[in-house]
Scaffold this motif. Structure first.
Motif, PDB file in Angstrom:
ATOM      1  N   ARG A  67      41.046 148.542  85.906  1.00  0.00           N
ATOM      2  CA  ARG A  67      41.863 148.371  84.607  1.00  0.00           C
ATOM      3  C   ARG A  67      42.641 149.764  84.415  1.00  0.00           C
ATOM      4  O   ARG A  67      43.108 149.908  83.100  1.00  0.00           O
ATOM      5  CB  ARG A  67      40.811 148.282  83.246  1.00  0.00           C
ATOM      6  CG  ARG A  67      40.159 146.938  83.522  1.00  0.00           C
ATOM      7  CD  ARG A  67      40.695 145.837  82.641  1.00  0.00           C
ATOM      8  NE  ARG A  67      40.516 144.270  82.955  1.00  0.00           N
ATOM      9  CZ  ARG A  67      41.471 143.695  82.724  1.00  0.00           C
ATOM     10  NH1 ARG A  67      42.414 143.803  81.963  1.00  0.00           N
ATOM     11  NH2 ARG A  67      41.384 142.472  83.319  1.00  0.00           N
ATOM     12  N   VAL A  82      50.365 146.182  89.399  1.00  0.00           N
ATOM     13  CA  VAL A  82      49.766 144.971  89.672  1.00  0.00           C
ATOM     14  C   VAL A  82      51.034 143.542  89.842  1.00  0.00           C
ATOM     15  O   VAL A  82      50.878 142.785  90.513  1.00  0.00           O
ATOM     16  CB  VAL A  82      48.635 144.401  88.906  1.00  0.00           C
ATOM     17  CG1 VAL A  82      48.959 144.052  87.218  1.00  0.00           C
ATOM     18  CG2 VAL A  82      48.100 143.172  89.197  1.00  0.00           C
ATOM     19  N   SER A  83      51.744 143.716  88.802  1.00  0.00           N
ATOM     20  CA  SER A  83      52.824 142.565  88.701  1.00  0.00           C
ATOM     21  C   SER A  83      53.688 142.517  89.919  1.00  0.00           C
ATOM     22  O   SER A  83      54.111 141.475  90.466  1.00  0.00           O
ATOM     23  CB  SER A  83      53.727 142.709  87.517  1.00  0.00           C
ATOM     24  OG  SER A  83      52.880 142.175  86.309  1.00  0.00           O
ATOM     25  N   ASP A 137      56.124 138.714  85.132  1.00  0.00           N
ATOM     26  CA  ASP A 137      55.258 137.608  85.426  1.00  0.00           C
ATOM     27  C   ASP A 137      55.803 136.256  85.441  1.00  0.00           C
ATOM     28  O   ASP A 137      55.741 135.228  86.367  1.00  0.00           O
ATOM     29  CB  ASP A 137      53.930 137.457  84.887  1.00  0.00           C
ATOM     30  CG  ASP A 137      52.958 138.392  85.532  1.00  0.00           C
ATOM     31  OD1 ASP A 137      53.270 139.253  86.590  1.00  0.00           O
ATOM     32  OD2 ASP A 137      51.928 139.022  84.689  1.00  0.00           O
ATOM     33  N   ASP A 189      48.589 131.141  87.183  1.00  0.00           N
ATOM     34  CA  ASP A 189      49.180 129.924  87.982  1.00  0.00           C
ATOM     35  C   ASP A 189      48.033 128.968  88.315  1.00  0.00           C
ATOM     36  O   ASP A 189      47.981 128.182  89.128  1.00  0.00           O
ATOM     37  CB  ASP A 189      49.758 130.428  89.244  1.00  0.00           C
ATOM     38  CG  ASP A 189      48.770 131.335  90.206  1.00  0.00           C
ATOM     39  OD1 ASP A 189      47.767 131.693  89.575  1.00  0.00           O
ATOM     40  OD2 ASP A 189      48.904 131.337  91.272  1.00  0.00           O
TER      41      ASP A 189
HETATM   42  O1  C5P Z   1      44.659 138.959  83.938  1.00  0.00           O
HETATM   43  P1  C5P Z   1      45.253 140.206  84.306  1.00  0.00           P
HETATM   44  O2  C5P Z   1      45.888 141.045  83.103  1.00  0.00           O
HETATM   45  O3  C5P Z   1      44.081 141.105  84.800  1.00  0.00           O
HETATM   46  O4  C5P Z   1      46.260 140.001  85.446  1.00  0.00           O
HETATM   47  C1  C5P Z   1      46.792 141.323  86.209  1.00  0.00           C
HETATM   48  C2  C5P Z   1      48.130 140.578  86.780  1.00  0.00           C
HETATM   49  O5  C5P Z   1      47.716 139.922  87.860  1.00  0.00           O
HETATM   50  C3  C5P Z   1      48.963 139.725  85.879  1.00  0.00           C
HETATM   51  O6  C5P Z   1      49.961 140.606  85.121  1.00  0.00           O
HETATM   52  C4  C5P Z   1      49.860 138.936  87.231  1.00  0.00           C
HETATM   53  O7  C5P Z   1      51.096 140.014  87.466  1.00  0.00           O
HETATM   54  C5  C5P Z   1      48.862 138.794  88.258  1.00  0.00           C
HETATM   55  N1  C5P Z   1      48.155 137.809  88.272  1.00  0.00           N
HETATM   56  C6  C5P Z   1      48.697 136.397  88.845  1.00  0.00           C
HETATM   57  N2  C5P Z   1      48.236 135.301  88.895  1.00  0.00           N
HETATM   58  C7  C5P Z   1      47.012 135.204  88.652  1.00  0.00           C
HETATM   59  C8  C5P Z   1      46.312 136.308  87.787  1.00  0.00           C
HETATM   60  C9  C5P Z   1      46.986 137.407  87.572  1.00  0.00           C
HETATM   61  O8  C5P Z   1      49.764 136.807  89.205  1.00  0.00           O
HETATM   62  N3  C5P Z   1      46.435 133.904  88.565  1.00  0.00           N
END
Ligand code: C5P
Length: 219
Positions: free
Chosen positions: A88, A96-97, A181, A128
């Motif tokens: 985090r 992460v994106s 995203d 997704d």
């Molecule tokens: O849910 P969280 O905020 O921890 O997710 C972090 C990032 O991971 C999202 O902003 C997205 O870019 C990516 N993600 C994704 N597909 C998922 C879960 C998360 O692309 N199934």
């Protein structure tokens, strides 16, 4: 109750993980936080990127496992090391994106997630899940909330975790991450056609949990 999977998608900080944990506990199902899996790959990328020229070779070095701790919940093990507490942090959140938009990363994680859910009994949250990972999930929910409320929730979350943040910056970060995203080429964030949308703005955790439990009862 027959064995089912529950897919819970929605934008950043919509409260998905809080709700998914509750629903899983009430139904004795297993909660899988797929965002943490994307964050773990991002953490590896940030700490090892000098050593790789492409994502295929980076991923080939990764062994990703999920564990469960009775008190702390889901733990993420990267090459046998528990990295959950780093996931985090701001540099992970900011990258992460981008990492999640890479085809090789998505192929690797979607396959791992489908394997985890093969025997059913999983509550999985992400972006997704209803569209790509578990298109046949028996219950599909798409959770939304206003950016203001999401930033306030994330601010409180961060305070509890001892992470410094400001509401204005969080609003900006959340909106930017959602835009990235939603606009990426592969499996963008969107509501599956057959998902039930729940706007959680102004709703309590109990109210949202109850709504999902009633959807499960109707299966
Ligand atoms: O849910 P969280 O905020 O921890 O997710 C972090 C990032 O991971 C999202 O902003 C997205 O870019 C990516 N993600 C994704 N597909 C998922 C879960 C998360 O692309 N199934």
């Amino acid at each position: 109750m027959k064995a089912i999977n529950i897919a819970l998608d929605g934008p950043a900080a919509a409260g998905k993980s809080t709700i998914a944990k509750r629903v899983a506990a009430q139904l004795s199902m297993i909660y899988v936080d797929t965002g943490a899996m994307y964050r773990a790959i991002t953490y590896y990328y940030l700490t090892h990127k000098e050593q790789f020229t492409d994502f295929t070779s980076l991923i080939s070095e990764i062994d990703l496992r999920l564990g469960y701790d009775a008190e702390k919940g889901q733990r993420v093990f990267l090459n046998d090391r528990d990295v959950t507490d780093y996931l985090r942090e701001n540099d992970v959140t900011q990258n992460v994106s981008y990492v999640s938009s890479i085809k090789e990363v998505r192929q690797f994680l979607v396959q791992a997630q489908q394997k985890l859910a093969a025997e059913k009994g999983i509550v999985m949250d992400g972006r997704d899940i209803g569209t790509t990972v578990l298109p046949d999930a028996e219950v599909k929910v798409y959770m939304i909330a206003s950016v203001e409320e999401r930033a306030e929730r994330r601010f409180k979350d961060n305070q509890e975790r001892g992470i410094e943040s400001s509401i204005e910056q969080l609003k900006k970060d959340i909106a930017e991450r959602d835009a990235y995203d939603m606009n990426r080429e592969i499996s963008p964030l969107r509501k599956a056609e057959d998902a039930i949308e729940i706007d959680t703005t102004g709703l309590s955790i109990e109210q949202v949990t109850d709504k999902i439990l009633s959807l499960v009862k109707a299966v």
